[in-house]
Design a protein around this motif. Structure first.
Motif, PDB file in Angstrom:
ATOM      1  N   MET A   1       0.850  -1.191   0.000  1.00 18.79           N
ATOM      2  CA  MET A   1       0.000   0.000   0.000  1.00 18.79           C
ATOM      3  C   MET A   1       0.888   1.245   0.000  1.00 18.79           C
ATOM      4  O   MET A   1       1.701   1.428   0.904  1.00 18.79           O
ATOM      5  CB  MET A   1      -0.891   0.001   1.253  1.00 18.79           C
ATOM      6  N   PRO A   2       0.775   2.088  -1.031  1.00 20.03           N
ATOM      7  CA  PRO A   2       1.664   3.255  -1.091  1.00 20.03           C
ATOM      8  C   PRO A   2       1.468   4.202   0.082  1.00 20.03           C
ATOM      9  O   PRO A   2       0.370   4.338   0.620  1.00 20.03           O
ATOM     10  CB  PRO A   2       1.256   3.914  -2.413  1.00 20.03           C
ATOM     11  N   LEU A   3       2.552   4.846   0.447  1.00 23.39           N
ATOM     12  CA  LEU A   3       2.507   5.881   1.471  1.00 23.39           C
ATOM     13  C   LEU A   3       2.032   7.189   0.839  1.00 23.39           C
ATOM     14  O   LEU A   3       2.235   7.436  -0.344  1.00 23.39           O
ATOM     15  CB  LEU A   3       3.898   6.067   2.078  1.00 23.39           C
ATOM     16  N   ARG A   4       1.416   8.027   1.649  1.00 24.29           N
ATOM     17  CA  ARG A   4       1.036   9.365   1.196  1.00 24.29           C
ATOM     18  C   ARG A   4       2.178  10.322   1.518  1.00 24.29           C
ATOM     19  O   ARG A   4       2.166  11.027   2.521  1.00 24.29           O
ATOM     20  CB  ARG A   4      -0.250   9.809   1.891  1.00 24.29           C
ATOM     21  N   LEU A   5       3.153  10.351   0.646  1.00 22.78           N
ATOM     22  CA  LEU A   5       4.357  11.133   0.898  1.00 22.78           C
ATOM     23  C   LEU A   5       4.080  12.619   0.700  1.00 22.78           C
ATOM     24  O   LEU A   5       3.090  13.002   0.063  1.00 22.78           O
ATOM     25  CB  LEU A   5       5.473  10.662  -0.035  1.00 22.78           C
ATOM     26  N   PRO A   6       4.932  13.475   1.235  1.00 21.77           N
ATOM     27  CA  PRO A   6       4.743  14.911   1.033  1.00 21.77           C
ATOM     28  C   PRO A   6       4.700  15.275  -0.444  1.00 21.77           C
ATOM     29  O   PRO A   6       5.244  14.572  -1.300  1.00 21.77           O
ATOM     30  CB  PRO A   6       5.970  15.524   1.727  1.00 21.77           C
ATOM     31  N   GLU A   7       4.045  16.382  -0.731  1.00 21.93           N
ATOM     32  CA  GLU A   7       3.918  16.852  -2.107  1.00 21.93           C
ATOM     33  C   GLU A   7       5.282  16.916  -2.788  1.00 21.93           C
ATOM     34  O   GLU A   7       6.254  17.441  -2.236  1.00 21.93           O
ATOM     35  CB  GLU A   7       3.272  18.240  -2.119  1.00 21.93           C
ATOM     36  N   GLY A   8       5.367  16.349  -3.971  1.00 21.24           N
ATOM     37  CA  GLY A   8       6.599  16.395  -4.749  1.00 21.24           C
ATOM     38  C   GLY A   8       7.597  15.302  -4.415  1.00 21.24           C
ATOM     39  O   GLY A   8       8.692  15.279  -4.989  1.00 21.24           O
ATOM     40  N   LYS A   9       7.223  14.385  -3.515  1.00 17.59           N
ATOM     41  CA  LYS A   9       8.123  13.300  -3.140  1.00 17.59           C
ATOM     42  C   LYS A   9       7.564  11.979  -3.644  1.00 17.59           C
ATOM     43  O   LYS A   9       6.360  11.739  -3.594  1.00 17.59           O
ATOM     44  CB  LYS A   9       8.321  13.253  -1.622  1.00 17.59           C
TER      45      LYS A   9
END
Length: 279
Positions: free
Chosen positions: A1-9
Motif C-alpha cells: 500500500m503506497p505511502l502518502r508522501l509529502p507533495e513532490g516526493k
C-alpha cells in the motif's frame, strides 16, 4: 500500500542506524572480553559522533534503533542523538534473540527496555526493530500490548510498507495466511545492511564485500526503487561501529550525497514516514 508522501516526493528513505554498542557483542555473540567490548566502545564514542556530524552536514534526520542496555551504558550519546533531532526506536533490551525466549520472558525484556527508553528518551518508542530481524510466535502480541505503531524487522516486501500476515504452516496442504497484523512494516534486507557485508568476527563473519562494492549495490537498489516504487520506502541499515570506520564513512558520505541529490527522495525518521501511511 503506497505511502502518502509529502507533495513532490516519490520515495521515502530511511538511513536507519542501529546503535548497539556493547549489546550486540553480549546479546548476539556472547562475547565479553575486552577486545569485543572495545569494539562496542568504538561504536558509541567514535562511530556515533562521526555519523551525527555527517547527517548534520546533509540535513539528514533518521532513526537510531537502540537497545535499552546501550541507553543505560552510553547516556551521553543518547542525549546527543536527541539533540540532533533524530528518533530513537526500540531495539530490544540487550540485543537478545527473541525467537529463543519464552512468551513471558519476551514480554519482560520488552517492559525493561521500554522503562529504559522512558528514562533516557523521555517517552515510549512507537517503532521496533527486532535485534534478530525475526519474530517469535508472541512478538506481535507483545508489540500490540506495548502500543507500538510500526516495525522494521521483516522482509515480505523490499520497497513498500505493508501489513504483515501470520502464516499457518501446513507441509502437506500448503500454508494459509491469517488476518493482517495491525502494525505497519517497513521492510529490511540483508542486502541493505552494512554489518554482515563488511564486518570481521573470527570464525563467524568474514565480510565478503568491500565498501565500494556494497555502496554500488545500495545505489542500484535505490535507483530501482526511485524509478519504479512510487510511494515506497527505501530502508537502509547501518551500524556506527561498522560504517563509522574511516574507510567506510567516506563511501557512505558519497551515497548520502547521491540520495539527497534526488529532489523527489524524502529522507526522514521512520516515525515521520509512518505518519504518511494510508490509514
Amino acid at each position: 500500500m503506497p505511502l502518502r508522501l509529502p507533495e513532490g516526493k516519490r520515495l521515502a528513505v530511511s538511513f536507519g542506524t542501529d546503535f548497539d554498542a556493547h549489546s550486540a557483542w553480549l546479546g548476539s555473540f556472547d562475547k565479553r572480553t575486552p577486545g569485543y567490548l572495545s569494539r562496542g566502545q568504538f561504536d558509541a564514542e567514535v562511530g556515533v559522533p562521526r555519523l551525527l556530524a555527517l547527517y548534520a552536514k546533509y540535513g539528514v534526520k533518521t532513526t537510531f534503533f537502540t537497545p535499552g542496555h546501550t541507553m543505560a551504558t552510553f547516556p551521553q550519546q543518547i542525549e546527543a542523538i536527541l539533540a540532533h533531532g533524530h528518533e530513537i526506536g526500540a531495539h530490544g533490551l540487550y540485543h537478545e534473540n527473541i525467537t529463543l525466549l519464552s512468551p513471558e520472558e519476551e514480554d519482560r525484556v520488552m517492559e525493561a527496555a521500554i522503562a529504559l527508553h522512558e528514562k533516557h528518551v523521555g517517552k515510549r518508542p512507537i517503532g521496533f526493530r527486532s535485534p534478530a530481524w525475526d519474530f517469535s510466535d508472541s512478538t506481535y502480541s507483545v508489540l500490540k500490548k506495548w502500543d507500538f505503531k510500526y516495525d522494521s524487522s521483516l522482509m515480505g516486501r523490499d520497497f513498500q510498507a505493508y501489513l504483515p500476515r501470520p502464516v499457518n504452516i501446513d507441509l502437506e496442504n500448503g500454508d494459509t495466511f491469517g488476518d493482517p497484523w495491525q502494525i505497519v512494516e517497513f521492510p529490511v534486507s540483508w542486502f541493505l545492511d552494512d554489518f554482515p557485508q563488511l564486518e570481521f568476527i573470527p570464525g563467524i563473519i568474514h565480510g565478503a564485500f568491500d565498501i565500494d562494492q556494497l555502496v554500488k549495490m545500495w545505489r542500484t537498489q535505490f535507483d530501482y526503487a526511485y524509478a519504479n516504487e512510487a510511494g515506497g520506502v527505501f530502508c537502509l541499515t547501518v551500524h556506527p561501529g561498522t560504517i563509522g570506520r574511516a574507510h567506510h564513512i567516506v563511501a557512505y558520505e558519497e551515497f548520502i550525497k547521491y540520495v539527497v541529490s534526488h529532489d523527489e527522495a524524502w529522507v526522514a525518521p521512520l516515525a515521520d514516514i509512518y505518519r504518511t501511511w494510508n490509514f
